[in-house]
Design a protein around this motif. Structure first.
Motif, PDB file in Angstrom:
ATOM      1  N   ASP A 165      11.182 -13.453 100.257  1.00  0.00           N
ATOM      2  CA  ASP A 165      12.029 -14.332  99.519  1.00  0.00           C
ATOM      3  C   ASP A 165      12.330 -15.602 100.313  1.00  0.00           C
ATOM      4  OD1 ASP A 165      12.035 -12.785  97.281  1.00  0.00           O
ATOM      5  OD2 ASP A 165      13.915 -11.973  97.378  1.00  0.00           O
ATOM      6  N   HIS A 166      12.819 -15.341 101.493  1.00  0.00           N
ATOM      7  CA  HIS A 166      13.613 -16.349 102.208  1.00  0.00           C
ATOM      8  C   HIS A 166      12.261 -17.577 102.575  1.00  0.00           C
ATOM      9  CE1 HIS A 166      17.050 -15.499 104.195  1.00  0.00           C
ATOM     10  NE2 HIS A 166      16.783 -14.173 104.581  1.00  0.00           N
ATOM     11  N   LEU A 167      10.993 -17.274 102.667  1.00  0.00           N
ATOM     12  CA  LEU A 167       9.859 -18.130 102.930  1.00  0.00           C
ATOM     13  C   LEU A 167       9.852 -18.983 101.606  1.00  0.00           C
ATOM     14  CD1 LEU A 167       7.486 -15.971 104.791  1.00  0.00           C
ATOM     15  CD2 LEU A 167       8.843 -17.533 105.842  1.00  0.00           C
ATOM     16  N   GLN A 203      10.035  -7.563 101.394  1.00  0.00           N
ATOM     17  CA  GLN A 203      10.343  -8.537 100.063  1.00  0.00           C
ATOM     18  C   GLN A 203      11.565  -9.239 100.563  1.00  0.00           C
ATOM     19  OE1 GLN A 203      10.407  -5.848  96.472  1.00  0.00           O
ATOM     20  NE2 GLN A 203      10.446  -4.242  98.078  1.00  0.00           N
ATOM     21  N   HIS A 204      12.499  -8.790 101.172  1.00  0.00           N
ATOM     22  CA  HIS A 204      13.703  -9.646 101.613  1.00  0.00           C
ATOM     23  C   HIS A 204      13.477 -11.162 102.301  1.00  0.00           C
ATOM     24  CE1 HIS A 204      17.988 -10.121 102.906  1.00  0.00           C
ATOM     25  NE2 HIS A 204      17.503 -10.949 103.793  1.00  0.00           N
ATOM     26  N   GLU A 205      12.393 -10.849 103.352  1.00  0.00           N
ATOM     27  CA  GLU A 205      12.086 -12.021 104.341  1.00  0.00           C
ATOM     28  C   GLU A 205      10.834 -12.739 103.641  1.00  0.00           C
ATOM     29  OE1 GLU A 205      13.566 -12.094 106.788  1.00  0.00           O
ATOM     30  OE2 GLU A 205      14.382 -10.059 106.934  1.00  0.00           O
ATOM     31  N   GLY A 260      21.805  -6.858 103.435  1.00  0.00           N
ATOM     32  CA  GLY A 260      22.863  -7.992 104.355  1.00  0.00           C
ATOM     33  C   GLY A 260      21.731  -8.913 104.815  1.00  0.00           C
ATOM     34  N   CYS A 261      22.271  -9.785 105.533  1.00  0.00           N
ATOM     35  CA  CYS A 261      21.387 -11.124 105.814  1.00  0.00           C
ATOM     36  C   CYS A 261      21.894 -11.828 107.214  1.00  0.00           C
ATOM     37  CB  CYS A 261      20.940 -11.930 104.627  1.00  0.00           C
ATOM     38  SG  CYS A 261      20.035 -13.355 105.141  1.00  0.00           S
ATOM     39  N   LEU A 262      21.206 -12.225 107.914  1.00  0.00           N
ATOM     40  CA  LEU A 262      21.709 -13.094 109.110  1.00  0.00           C
ATOM     41  C   LEU A 262      22.156 -14.295 108.676  1.00  0.00           C
ATOM     42  CD1 LEU A 262      19.335 -12.119 111.827  1.00  0.00           C
ATOM     43  CD2 LEU A 262      21.825 -11.089 111.454  1.00  0.00           C
ATOM     44  N   SER A 263      21.824 -14.964 107.367  1.00  0.00           N
ATOM     45  CA  SER A 263      22.163 -16.114 106.909  1.00  0.00           C
ATOM     46  C   SER A 263      23.407 -15.944 105.959  1.00  0.00           C
ATOM     47  CB  SER A 263      21.001 -16.889 105.940  1.00  0.00           C
ATOM     48  OG  SER A 263      19.856 -17.149 106.935  1.00  0.00           O
ATOM     49  N   THR A 295      12.198 -19.574 108.108  1.00  0.00           N
ATOM     50  CA  THR A 295      13.059 -20.480 107.171  1.00  0.00           C
ATOM     51  C   THR A 295      14.525 -20.273 107.788  1.00  0.00           C
ATOM     52  OG1 THR A 295      11.894 -19.874 105.283  1.00  0.00           O
ATOM     53  CG2 THR A 295      13.694 -21.148 104.860  1.00  0.00           C
ATOM     54  N   GLN A 296      14.814 -19.069 108.100  1.00  0.00           N
ATOM     55  CA  GLN A 296      16.422 -19.100 108.654  1.00  0.00           C
ATOM     56  C   GLN A 296      16.740 -19.731 109.978  1.00  0.00           C
ATOM     57  OE1 GLN A 296      15.814 -14.719 107.926  1.00  0.00           O
ATOM     58  NE2 GLN A 296      18.099 -14.926 107.934  1.00  0.00           N
ATOM     59  N   VAL A 297      15.542 -20.235 110.577  1.00  0.00           N
ATOM     60  CA  VAL A 297      16.016 -21.271 111.922  1.00  0.00           C
ATOM     61  C   VAL A 297      15.200 -22.363 111.773  1.00  0.00           C
ATOM     62  CG1 VAL A 297      16.029 -18.934 113.382  1.00  0.00           C
ATOM     63  CG2 VAL A 297      13.689 -20.077 112.788  1.00  0.00           C
TER      64      VAL A 297
HETATM   65 ZN    ZN Z   1      18.085 -12.421 105.168  1.00  0.00          ZN
END
Ligand code: ZN
Length: 170
Positions: free
Chosen positions: A136-138, A132-134, A90-93, A50-52
């Protein structure tokens, strides 16, 4: 291999829901490779498709110091969870922003690897938090969604300021 562009909050495309992968084919392998390369280049430990801007349920993770223990989780899901744990995320986004988030301490999770094999495993510590963080992104969710309205407002202000000081480089 290619570096992919990482979307930044508040880009609305980060809110799109990913679709499960049906076949682990060459495209999947190529995407995982590009995502790993992008994650390493940005010094991240996890990255969701999702982030890309690719709406597929695929996540890459590497928690090792030498960056040689990559995992690719296809269609990951959490089967059960236990306890709670607060840690700084933290998050790359959401560049240069870190906040405390409460998540499950231990999880049981299931995913498909790049060989198309279904794997069930347990995780705790950083790996549990990362999964869990990743996931969530999906689902179109960001870690800052867990913050209090006041903290989110502060983040907005910080981002506005950053934008103001951005000088175009010609
Ligand atoms: Zn993230």
């Amino acid at each position: 291999m290619a570096l992919l562009e990482v979307l930044h909050f508040p880009d609305s495309r980060l809110r799109k829901k990913a679709v499960p992968v049906e076949n682990v084919d060459e495209n999947c392998h190529a995407l995982a490779k590009d995502m790993l390369e992008t994650m390493y280049a940005n010094r991240g430990i996890g990255l969701a498709a999702t982030q890309v801007n690719i709406q597929k349920c695929l996540v890459v993770i590497d928690l090792s110091e030498d960056k040689n223990e990559s995992m690719c989780l296809i269609n990951p899901e959490i089967l059960s969870s236990e306890g709670t744990e607060e840690s700084q995320e933290g998050c790359l986004s959401v560049p240069e922003y870190y906040e405390m988030v409460t998540r499950a301490e231990k999880i049981k999770y299931r995913y498909m690897d790049l060989n198309g094999e279904v794997i069930e495993d347990d995780a705790d510590g950083l790996l549990a938090i990362c999964i869990q963080h990743e996931i969530d992104h999906l689902d179109g969710k960001l870690f800052i969604d867990y913050l209090s309205p006041m903290k989110r407002q502060r983040l907005r202000k910080k981002l506005d300021k950053q934008e103001k000081f951005q000088v175009p480089v010609l």
